[in-house]
Design an enzyme around this catalytic site. Structure first.
Site, short mmCIF file in Angstrom:
data_model
loop_
_atom_site.label_atom_id
_atom_site.label_comp_id
_atom_site.label_asym_id
_atom_site.label_seq_id
_atom_site.Cartn_x
_atom_site.Cartn_y
_atom_site.Cartn_z
N LYS A 199 29.39 46.29 32.03
CA LYS A 199 28.61 47.05 33.00
C LYS A 199 29.14 48.47 33.15
O LYS A 199 28.45 49.34 33.68
CB LYS A 199 28.65 46.36 34.36
CG LYS A 199 27.90 45.06 34.39
CD LYS A 199 26.41 45.29 34.38
CE LYS A 199 25.66 44.01 34.68
NZ LYS A 199 24.23 44.24 34.79
N LYS A 256 33.19 45.86 23.71
CA LYS A 256 32.70 44.70 24.44
C LYS A 256 31.53 45.09 25.35
O LYS A 256 31.53 46.17 25.94
CB LYS A 256 33.88 44.17 25.28
CG LYS A 256 33.65 42.87 25.98
CD LYS A 256 34.95 42.48 26.67
CE LYS A 256 34.74 41.33 27.64
NZ LYS A 256 35.97 41.04 28.40
N LYS A 278 43.58 51.13 38.09
CA LYS A 278 42.50 51.65 38.94
C LYS A 278 42.99 52.75 39.88
O LYS A 278 42.28 53.72 40.13
CB LYS A 278 41.85 50.51 39.74
CG LYS A 278 41.04 49.57 38.85
CD LYS A 278 40.40 48.46 39.64
CE LYS A 278 39.59 47.53 38.74
NZ LYS A 278 39.00 46.41 39.48
#
Length: 332
Positions: A200, A197, A114
């Site tokens: 969101k 997969k 990240k």
């Protein structure tokens, strides 16, 4: 025989859980609460590692709690609470930070991934210390088992290391938890990209079945899902990923085997099959959505459920923190 204690949490980062969240995690939480001493929390403090709109955080926290209850997490069978309602999470989190080496924290895969995407100036310190707060979440409740996906295994290993380190330096204080890698349940993929997969973070939400979407929207998403060449309804992930994904969804919600479904739709086209999948999904999710909306309509009653859960959780959390402070030499 004493029941084993389970601890797990879910972030309130979206307006709705999706079908993959439910089948991959929450459904197993529901099963675990039957025979374990289960502690489940909405980890709202962890959601602060990204810039947050206060009204949206509040709304999503309550929506997450309401959905958990509607999906079968029973406050009478488990302890359901909000992380932020228990101050001991932050207090033990600081102690875990002071036990963790800088290099050790730097090696955490999620932080590396990240922070590389965002750049160091836009990466908050909370993202770096996130795994220590997560360790505190677990150790505070003396959990035996932590249900997680494979991608969280590294965080559980860090938690085990920190618990062992503290115990060896300051005396037996924490239960050493074990990762309960959740059963490889049905792998639910994106309706528009059936090789990926369901997530969101997908480029488009057209491929994501959201629990809080209206029945009409979810039916439309399924009927316009990406399918494969040919007309045969057959499970073959390599050659027919779209149809295989829809078969998995139908089977997971209807309880019928994939081979049974293949036989039923032999000689029928994709249109008939998609309509049947849409019907199963709508029938399964509609009452869950309705129950969630009922819970949200009486916000004070929902918050009271969470406060009662927090009171139960605090009994365990405060006992652990008192013992931790005493063993550390902190005057209490």
């Amino acid at each position: 025989m004493t029941r084993k204690r389970v601890l797990s949490g879910i972030q309130p980062t979206h307006d709705s859980f999706h079908l993959g969240n439910y089948l991959g995690a929450v459904k197993q939480w529901v099963e675990l609460q039957k025979e374990h001493d289960a502690f489940y929390c909405v980890v709202d403090l962890h959601a602060l590692t990204v810039e947050t709109d206060p009204a949206l955080l509040r709304k999503r926290t309550l929506v997450s709690a309401a959905q958990l209850i509607a999906l079968g997490v029973d406050p009478d069978k488990c302890t359901l609470f909000l992380q932020s309602h228990i101050a001991e999470h932050n207090q033990l989190g600081w102690i875990m930070e002071c036990l963790t080496g800088f290099g050790e924290a730097s090696r955490m895969t999620q932080f590396k991934d990240k922070s590389q995407k965002s750049g160091s100036d836009r990466t908050v310190v909370g993202l770096f210390t996130y795994p220590m707060l997560q360790a505190a979440d677990i150790l505070l409740y003396q959990a035996d088992l932590v249900p997680v996906g494979e991608d969280q295994r590294q965080h559980i290993e860090l938690t085990r290391d920190l618990a062992g380190r503290f115990n060896s330096r300051y005396g037996a204080t924490f239960q050493i938890p074990e990762a309960y890698i959740m059963k490889a349940g049905a792998k639910i993929n994106d309706l528009q990209d059936p090789t990926s997969k369901m997530s969101k973070s997908a480029a488009s939400m057209q491929g994501v079945i959201e629990i809080m979407d209206s029945p009409e929207i979810n039916a439309k998403k399924i009927k316009s899902s990406m399918t494969d060449t040919g007309r045969e309804v057959r499970f073959d992930e390599k050659e027919k990923p779209g149809i295989s994904n829809l078969l998995t969804i139908h089977s997971s919600l209807s309880g019928r085997s994939i081979s049974e479904l293949e036989n039923e739709f032999e000689g029928k086209g994709y249109g008939d099959f998609k309509s049947a999948v849409a019907e199963v999904v709508v029938d399964y999710l509609a009452p869950i959505r309705t129950r969630t909306l009922e819970l949200l309509a009486d916000e004070s009653a929902l918050v009271e459920i969470l406060r009662v859960g927090a009171a139960k959780a605090r009994v365990v959390a405060s006992e652990t923190l008192v013992k931790t402070y005493k063993n550390l030499g902190i005057v209490t």
